[in-house]
Design an enzyme around this catalytic site. Sequence first.
Site, mmCIF file in Angstrom:
data_model
loop_
_atom_site.group_PDB
_atom_site.id
_atom_site.type_symbol
_atom_site.label_atom_id
_atom_site.label_comp_id
_atom_site.label_asym_id
_atom_site.label_seq_id
_atom_site.Cartn_x
_atom_site.Cartn_y
_atom_site.Cartn_z
ATOM 1 N N GLY A 197 79.861 7.194 -39.094
ATOM 2 C CA GLY A 197 78.729 6.974 -38.196
ATOM 3 C C GLY A 197 77.419 7.155 -38.942
ATOM 4 N N HIS A 198 76.366 6.502 -38.469
ATOM 5 C CA HIS A 198 75.061 6.553 -39.121
ATOM 6 C C HIS A 198 74.165 7.553 -38.395
ATOM 7 C CE1 HIS A 198 75.852 2.754 -41.369
ATOM 8 N NE2 HIS A 198 76.588 2.499 -40.304
#
Length: 360
Positions: A197-198
């Site tokens: 995930g960012h």
Amino acid sequence: MFTTYLVVSLCALAGVSCFLIGALVQQHLSYKKIKSVMVTDSYVYHCRQNIFESLSFLGVKDNITRLSNATPRNTESDSVRKSYSLIEQFALWSRIKAYRAIGRGSYTDTKYNHIADIMKYGFPGLDEIHVYKNFVLSYDRRNRIAHWVCEHLTGDCLTMKDTQKLEKPKAYISDVTIPQMFSADMRDFKNTQFVGGHLASPHNYGCDVVKFLETYKFPNIVPINRKLKNHVWQRLENYVRDMSLEWGSIYVYTGPIFMPQRITFRNWSTRYHVIGMNTVAVPTHFFKIIIRDTTLDNELPFMEGYVVPNAYVDKEMDLLSFLADIRDIEHFAGLRFCDGLQRDRLDLPVSRPSMTDLEQ
């Protein structure tokens, strides 16, 4: 008689000179002290310009920008100039002149000029700072993820599109400034229930292909529950982008939390997964703090804090359910944020994000 006047004049001149030199030295020492304090105190960092103005030599202030019909100026370079004492300005001026005199061009390095803009509200922590074109982060070598990521979002970047085609890289990108033994790699995310995930979303930077690709560097990647990423977390990111479009400019801090669990009445324990051969830590929760400038002078900024568990949650759950006190986020994340007017006191409505969901 002439000799007497000459002696008196010289004494007066010496006295005034000593006074001015003493004032300059005192200003220089005060500036150094403030700069050392604001590194660890985010409130001092936030108020630094007002403090520097009050310490300016002979109380001189720049009132030109306050005139409604004044000519626009470079406020960024002006604020940087105000953060130097007269002694520091003279030393810098002399260095630049000497640098140019030997034929080596301009001395000014603009590579990191954007840091002051991104970090307007201070550094929550100072562990291993890494600077990128679109965000700044603090890296945790032990857990192989970031402590926090800060970004400054503007509506312009969300509405503009880079002329080059934005293509998602086939794999996350390694950061050569971090030793490989302290970094995650793609193999760590194989055969697990978590995906990458960012912390700083790539969809915030469609205006610049370089900024877009920087969000795929491993320091910005954290293990996140797949269903959380595709639903609630995506909605929260869309809500942030909507706020940026509505207000034109916001500041966002995002990071992991390792929340303790109660074992017995008085005993607590912090338990979390690690994945891969590099033992990348999987946070139990994520936080996101949104800061918006106030339009009133000397008023605190508006702030919203959210804490989301790193697990599957009902995709239709209202984002208000995750609204959290920022002081609690500080307690569990071990960070310190600036003071502001929190959303729960503002009684602002939460509208469902209107932007089209983007697959990541």
